[in-house]
Design a protein around this motif. Sequence first.
Motif, PDB file in Angstrom:
ATOM      1  N   PRO A  29       3.736 -46.818-129.411  1.00  0.00           N
ATOM      2  CA  PRO A  29       4.412 -46.840-128.119  1.00  0.00           C
ATOM      3  C   PRO A  29       3.749 -45.983-127.036  1.00  0.00           C
ATOM      4  O   PRO A  29       3.959 -46.220-125.858  1.00  0.00           O
ATOM      5  N   GLU A  30       2.943 -44.999-127.445  1.00  0.00           N
ATOM      6  CA  GLU A  30       2.311 -44.111-126.471  1.00  0.00           C
ATOM      7  C   GLU A  30       0.841 -44.439-126.220  1.00  0.00           C
ATOM      8  O   GLU A  30       0.199 -43.808-125.394  1.00  0.00           O
ATOM      9  N   GLU A  31       0.305 -45.426-126.933  1.00  0.00           N
ATOM     10  CA  GLU A  31      -1.097 -45.804-126.771  1.00  0.00           C
ATOM     11  C   GLU A  31      -1.274 -46.643-125.512  1.00  0.00           C
ATOM     12  O   GLU A  31      -0.413 -47.450-125.160  1.00  0.00           O
ATOM     13  N   SER A  32      -2.413 -46.474-124.843  1.00  0.00           N
ATOM     14  CA  SER A  32      -2.693 -47.264-123.648  1.00  0.00           C
ATOM     15  C   SER A  32      -2.888 -48.725-124.016  1.00  0.00           C
ATOM     16  O   SER A  32      -3.750 -49.055-124.842  1.00  0.00           O
ATOM     17  N   LEU A  33      -2.091 -49.587-123.411  1.00  0.00           N
ATOM     18  CA  LEU A  33      -2.230 -51.014-123.665  1.00  0.00           C
ATOM     19  C   LEU A  33      -3.531 -51.554-123.083  1.00  0.00           C
ATOM     20  O   LEU A  33      -4.055 -52.550-123.567  1.00  0.00           O
ATOM     21  N   LEU A  34      -4.064 -50.881-122.084  1.00  0.00           N
ATOM     22  CA  LEU A  34      -5.357 -51.277-121.525  1.00  0.00           C
ATOM     23  C   LEU A  34      -6.449 -51.047-122.564  1.00  0.00           C
ATOM     24  O   LEU A  34      -7.357 -51.876-122.718  1.00  0.00           O
ATOM     25  N   ASP A  35      -6.363 -49.944-123.295  1.00  0.00           N
ATOM     26  CA  ASP A  35      -7.336 -49.654-124.349  1.00  0.00           C
ATOM     27  C   ASP A  35      -7.255 -50.680-125.481  1.00  0.00           C
ATOM     28  O   ASP A  35      -8.233 -50.911-126.191  1.00  0.00           O
ATOM     29  N   LEU A  36      -6.085 -51.292-125.642  1.00  0.00           N
ATOM     30  CA  LEU A  36      -5.904 -52.300-126.687  1.00  0.00           C
ATOM     31  C   LEU A  36      -6.360 -53.692-126.234  1.00  0.00           C
ATOM     32  O   LEU A  36      -6.327 -54.631-127.021  1.00  0.00           O
ATOM     33  N   GLY A  37      -6.727 -53.820-124.950  1.00  0.00           N
ATOM     34  CA  GLY A  37      -7.258 -55.091-124.474  1.00  0.00           C
ATOM     35  C   GLY A  37      -6.427 -55.807-123.430  1.00  0.00           C
ATOM     36  O   GLY A  37      -6.799 -56.889-122.977  1.00  0.00           O
ATOM     37  N   LEU A  38      -5.302 -55.231-123.044  1.00  0.00           N
ATOM     38  CA  LEU A  38      -4.494 -55.873-122.004  1.00  0.00           C
ATOM     39  C   LEU A  38      -5.186 -55.717-120.657  1.00  0.00           C
ATOM     40  O   LEU A  38      -5.726 -54.653-120.356  1.00  0.00           O
ATOM     41  N   ASP A  39      -5.188 -56.756-119.861  1.00  0.00           N
ATOM     42  CA  ASP A  39      -5.815 -56.689-118.544  1.00  0.00           C
ATOM     43  C   ASP A  39      -4.798 -57.082-117.472  1.00  0.00           C
ATOM     44  O   ASP A  39      -3.656 -57.422-117.779  1.00  0.00           O
ATOM     45  N   SER A  40      -5.214 -57.009-116.220  1.00  0.00           N
ATOM     46  CA  SER A  40      -4.283 -57.241-115.110  1.00  0.00           C
ATOM     47  C   SER A  40      -3.708 -58.658-115.119  1.00  0.00           C
ATOM     48  O   SER A  40      -2.545 -58.856-114.771  1.00  0.00           O
ATOM     49  N   ILE A  41      -4.492 -59.631-115.528  1.00  0.00           N
ATOM     50  CA  ILE A  41      -3.994 -61.014-115.582  1.00  0.00           C
ATOM     51  C   ILE A  41      -2.876 -61.126-116.611  1.00  0.00           C
ATOM     52  O   ILE A  41      -1.837 -61.743-116.357  1.00  0.00           O
ATOM     53  N   ARG A  42      -3.066 -60.516-117.764  1.00  0.00           N
ATOM     54  CA  ARG A  42      -2.025 -60.553-118.796  1.00  0.00           C
ATOM     55  C   ARG A  42      -0.793 -59.763-118.376  1.00  0.00           C
ATOM     56  O   ARG A  42       0.331 -60.156-118.688  1.00  0.00           O
ATOM     57  N   ILE A  43      -1.001 -58.656-117.688  1.00  0.00           N
ATOM     58  CA  ILE A  43       0.143 -57.887-117.187  1.00  0.00           C
ATOM     59  C   ILE A  43       0.960 -58.745-116.234  1.00  0.00           C
ATOM     60  O   ILE A  43       2.189 -58.790-116.312  1.00  0.00           O
ATOM     61  N   MET A  44       0.285 -59.458-115.338  1.00  0.00           N
ATOM     62  CA  MET A  44       1.004 -60.327-114.394  1.00  0.00           C
ATOM     63  C   MET A  44       1.757 -61.443-115.134  1.00  0.00           C
ATOM     64  O   MET A  44       2.877 -61.792-114.746  1.00  0.00           O
ATOM     65  N   SER A  45       1.169 -61.973-116.199  1.00  0.00           N
ATOM     66  CA  SER A  45       1.867 -63.021-116.946  1.00  0.00           C
ATOM     67  C   SER A  45       3.118 -62.463-117.626  1.00  0.00           C
ATOM     68  O   SER A  45       4.146 -63.145-117.697  1.00  0.00           O
TER      69      SER A  45
END
Length: 81
Positions: A29-45
Amino acid sequence: MNDKSPLTAERVRADVAELLGRDPGSIDPEESLLDLGLDSIRIMSLIDRWRAAGATVEYPDLAERPELAHWISVVTGEVAA
């Protein structure tokens, strides 16, 4: 934030895990989701999906702190376990 969101912590976790291709329980829960591969396009989805489910959430709310625990708090009003 939406204190009456129909979304649950489990749903938020599952939605994020789906986009990352990971098991929901494997995401710290405290790990950066960006470090796991999430990007701005996926965040918007995710934002589009959660808004369709009734949540009130904006991109900066999530981008400022890309940790699952924070997102669960923002989207559902719950505290992440």
